[in-house]
Design a protein around this motif. Structure first.
Motif, short mmCIF file in Angstrom:
data_model
loop_
_atom_site.label_atom_id
_atom_site.label_comp_id
_atom_site.label_asym_id
_atom_site.label_seq_id
_atom_site.Cartn_x
_atom_site.Cartn_y
_atom_site.Cartn_z
N LEU A 108 0.81 -1.08 -0.03
CA LEU A 108 -0.06 -0.04 0.02
C LEU A 108 0.84 1.11 -0.14
CD1 LEU A 108 -2.70 1.29 0.13
CD2 LEU A 108 -2.59 1.22 2.66
N TRP A 109 1.83 1.19 0.99
CA TRP A 109 2.56 2.64 0.91
C TRP A 109 3.34 2.96 -0.36
CZ3 TRP A 109 1.38 6.32 4.05
CH2 TRP A 109 1.11 6.01 5.26
N CYS A 126 3.99 6.51 -4.91
CA CYS A 126 3.81 6.34 -6.36
C CYS A 126 2.91 7.51 -6.93
CB CYS A 126 3.80 5.10 -6.94
SG CYS A 126 3.86 5.03 -8.69
N VAL A 127 1.69 7.21 -6.42
CA VAL A 127 0.58 8.09 -7.03
C VAL A 127 0.91 9.51 -6.72
CG1 VAL A 127 -1.84 8.59 -6.88
CG2 VAL A 127 -1.06 6.14 -7.28
N THR A 159 12.63 5.92 -0.86
CA THR A 159 12.35 4.57 -1.43
C THR A 159 13.23 3.70 -1.25
OG1 THR A 159 10.79 6.02 -2.90
CG2 THR A 159 11.49 3.67 -3.61
N GLY A 160 14.45 4.24 -1.45
CA GLY A 160 15.83 3.37 -1.41
C GLY A 160 15.82 2.94 -0.09
N ILE A 161 15.56 3.26 1.21
CA ILE A 161 15.51 2.75 2.39
C ILE A 161 14.46 1.73 2.43
CG2 ILE A 161 15.01 2.98 4.91
CD1 ILE A 161 16.39 5.93 4.49
N GLY A 162 13.14 1.99 2.14
CA GLY A 162 12.20 1.18 2.07
C GLY A 162 12.25 -0.11 1.32
N PHE A 163 12.76 0.13 0.04
CA PHE A 163 13.27 -0.92 -0.93
C PHE A 163 14.04 -1.93 -0.33
CE2 PHE A 163 14.61 -2.80 -4.68
CZ PHE A 163 13.42 -2.78 -5.55
N SER A 164 15.06 -1.38 0.25
CA SER A 164 16.04 -2.22 0.85
C SER A 164 15.58 -3.29 2.00
CB SER A 164 17.26 -1.48 1.43
OG SER A 164 17.82 -0.70 0.52
N LEU A 165 14.55 -2.64 2.56
CA LEU A 165 13.85 -3.42 3.76
C LEU A 165 12.95 -4.60 3.36
CD1 LEU A 165 13.70 -0.60 6.72
CD2 LEU A 165 15.40 -2.60 6.28
N SER A 166 12.23 -4.16 2.13
CA SER A 166 10.85 -4.76 1.83
C SER A 166 10.90 -5.51 0.59
CB SER A 166 9.68 -3.98 2.06
OG SER A 166 9.99 -2.99 1.02
N ALA A 167 11.75 -5.08 -0.26
CA ALA A 167 11.68 -5.73 -1.59
C ALA A 167 12.15 -7.02 -1.78
CB ALA A 167 12.63 -4.91 -2.59
N SER A 168 13.09 -7.43 -1.06
CA SER A 168 13.99 -8.82 -1.05
C SER A 168 14.69 -9.04 0.35
CB SER A 168 14.70 -8.92 -2.17
OG SER A 168 15.39 -10.23 -2.18
#
Length: 567
Positions: free
Chosen positions: A40-41, A46-47, A135-144
């Protein structure tokens, strides 16, 4: 076996290599898990970012960027990577698919650094930088959860905004680019540390699970091997209780007791070695004397089977623990005897520089290469599927591996089915000690010579069956035996009679134990020739205060102890 390669037998398989693919599979499973807020976040950000940065004249670029981001998340959300199963090739393929999806999402998010970057508006540049860094912080924690994948994705995510800042006309944006570069390396380091911690945690969990499984298998196999001779003993006892005094029945009962003794001794050895309570004491050992002593113990059994034992020694001294090394060699010779039906066994020592290679080569059934590791597991007998106790307990090689690990020696195996096997042990050479300090120039004696008659012996044992059996055996050896059941009565007997020897069980009823009895006996009888502790427990922590007789008691060992001390 001349052309058969040597196979190293590791003391322990490196855990990182052993569980590598299981860890990667679990990481892949964790990476495929999705949480509602984790979807969701990013979509909300993004929107909102597309609406804000698309104004006033970048609407098409914002829509294109949002579609790329939605496409990346949709692929990962609606077409997840399936569990590949235990096969390494399938796990590797699953990781590649997962990496491709994550990298596509990273490219989609990172493209905002080019598509939405307004070179003329410093405020929007700063805002876009904040969005992409967050986004980079969140991506690092949740993407993989796969560290290598995230490290590959970070430059695709942060590279475009850093490049745009470097080429910005405002000089202070160059400082922002340098800060973004530092942030990239910081995130890369954090991702690496997080990945290592995750792998270590998963590795520890798998090690603990395997230890639990191995313990369950160990006790299940031990329970089976203990029940078999006990069942047979019960049946034979039923035969004897009806008045049948057939010597074969008595002999078979003796065989059952020997089988029980082997299993109990093996289980106790494994327990002591695994608990770390066995501390090796390396001393110089005269190799020919040790080899001759070990060979002489096994030569009668080989001769009975029609096998020939050849001995080829080297006149050197080696550095090792004599008791542990003797047991290693004895176990290997016992195995060679058990699995060789014709031909013979060569027990040889060969010098290689500052090392001696002890080799036990047989002409037995041999071992398949695929079984080189499994034969060192507890209760593993490749040619005994029926678990016949006459063929051993299956603990010999497991004990050998642990003792080799404890001594820091190296063991190798060469074998070919139908041709035989060769176990090779590498031991360092050392210089000969002074004659008066040489503890290994004489062998331990288990003499069967008559014991001195009419000596007084006190036995303290609370188990009536064990006490009665000891009394019968010691009396048959012409000793004057007194039996007590607790420390109190033992001390009273010691006050009234001058005993020549005291043997006491460790755990006794009441507040005092066998150690208290032995210390009392030594204090009140300075001329006491022997005070020995009788126990089935691990007593390494007691030190060398008293000799220890381990249950189940072996008559020859007890007789040898008495013979060595009583005069």
């Amino acid at each position: 076996m001349k052309n058969t390669p040597w196979a190293d037998v590791p003391a322990a398989i490196p855990m990182s290599g052993k569980y590598h693919w299981q860890i990667q599979r679990e990481i892949l499973r964790l990476s495929a898990q999705w949480r509602f807020m984790a979807v969701l976040w990013p979509m909300t950000i993004c929107v909102l970012s597309a609406v804000y940065f698309g104004q006033p004249d970048r609407g098409p670029q914002a829509i294109t960027w949002a579609m790329l981001v939605f496409a990346g998340h949709s692929i990962r959300l609606f077409i997840p990577v399936q569990d590949p199963g235990p096969e390494p090739s399938a796990i590797a393929k699953g990781l590649k698919e997962h990496r491709a999806r994550v990298l596509f999402s990273a490219v989609a998010w990172g493209s905002a650094g080019f598509l939405l970057f307004d070179r003329g508006d410093a405020t929007r540049q700063l805002a876009l930088t904040v969005v992409l860094v967050s986004t980079g912080i969140g991506f690092s924690l949740s993407a993989s959860s796969h560290a290598a994948t995230i490290k590959s994705a970070l430059p695709l995510l942060l590279g475009p905004i850093i490049a745009s800042l470097l080429f910005s006309p405002q000089p202070y944006m160059w400082v922002m680019a340098m800060m973004g570069t530092s942030f990239y390396f910081l995130m890369r380091r954090l991702v690496t540390d997080r990945g290592q911690q995750l792998e270590e945690t998963l590795n520890l969990r798998l090690v603990a699970q395997e230890a639990t499984d191995e313990k369950q298998r160990f006790f299940a196999a031990a329970s089976h091997d203990l029940r078999q001779p006990l069942q047979a003993l019960s049946l034979y006892q039923g035969v004897l209780s009806k008045g049948d005094s057939n010597p074969n029945v008595v002999q078979r009962m003796g065989d059952c007791i020997e089988a029980l003794d082997r299993v109990l001794a093996g289980v106790l050895d494994i327990s002591r070695l695994d608990s770390g309570k066995v501390v090796p004491v390396p001393v110089p050992i005269h190799l020919p004397a040790l080899m001759l002593r070990v060979a002489s113990m096994h030569e009668p059994a080989m001769r009975e089977k029609g096998l020939r034992l050849r001995l080829h020694a080297q006149d050197v001294w080696v550095l090792s623990d004599p008791a542990l090394l003797e047991r290693i060699l004895s176990n290997l010779l016992s195995n060679a005897t058990r699995y060789t039906e014709k031909g013979g066994v060569l027990f040889a020592a060969r010098k290689r520089g500052q090392t001696v290679l002890l080799q036990i080569i047989d002409t037995g059934i041999g071992i398949e290469a695929g079984a080189f590791q499994s034969i060192f597991s507890e209760f593993t007998q490749l040619n005994n599927p029926a678990r016949d106790p006459a063929m051993g307990s299956g603990l010999g090689l497991a004990t050998v591996q642990r003792m080799v690990r404890l001594l820091g020696h190296e063991i190798q195996l060469k074998s070919a089915p139908g041709k035989g096997s060769c176990f090779q042990l590498a031991i360092p050479i050392t210089s000969a000690p002074a004659p008066e300090t040489n503890p290994m120039t004489r062998g331990e004696s288990e003499s069967t010579d008559p014991l001195p008659a009419r000596l007084r012996l006190l036995v303290v044992e609370d188990n009536a069956l064990v006490a009665d059996a000891l009394n019968e055996m010691l009396t048959a050896w012409h000793l004057n035996v007194t039996v007590t059941i607790d420390a109190n009565s033992a001390m009273q007997a010691l006050k009234q009679t001058d005993f020549d020897a005291v043997i006491s069980d460790w755990r006794l009823p009441g507040g005092e134990d066998g150690l208290d009895v032995l210390r009392f006996a030594r204090a009140h009888h300075p001329g006491l020739q022997l005070a020995a502790l009788l126990t089935g427990d691990n007593v390494e922590g007691l030190g060398a205060e008293f000799p220890v007789i381990t249950k189940p008691v072996r008559p020859l060992r007890l007789r040898a102890l008495l013979r060595a001390h009583l005069k």
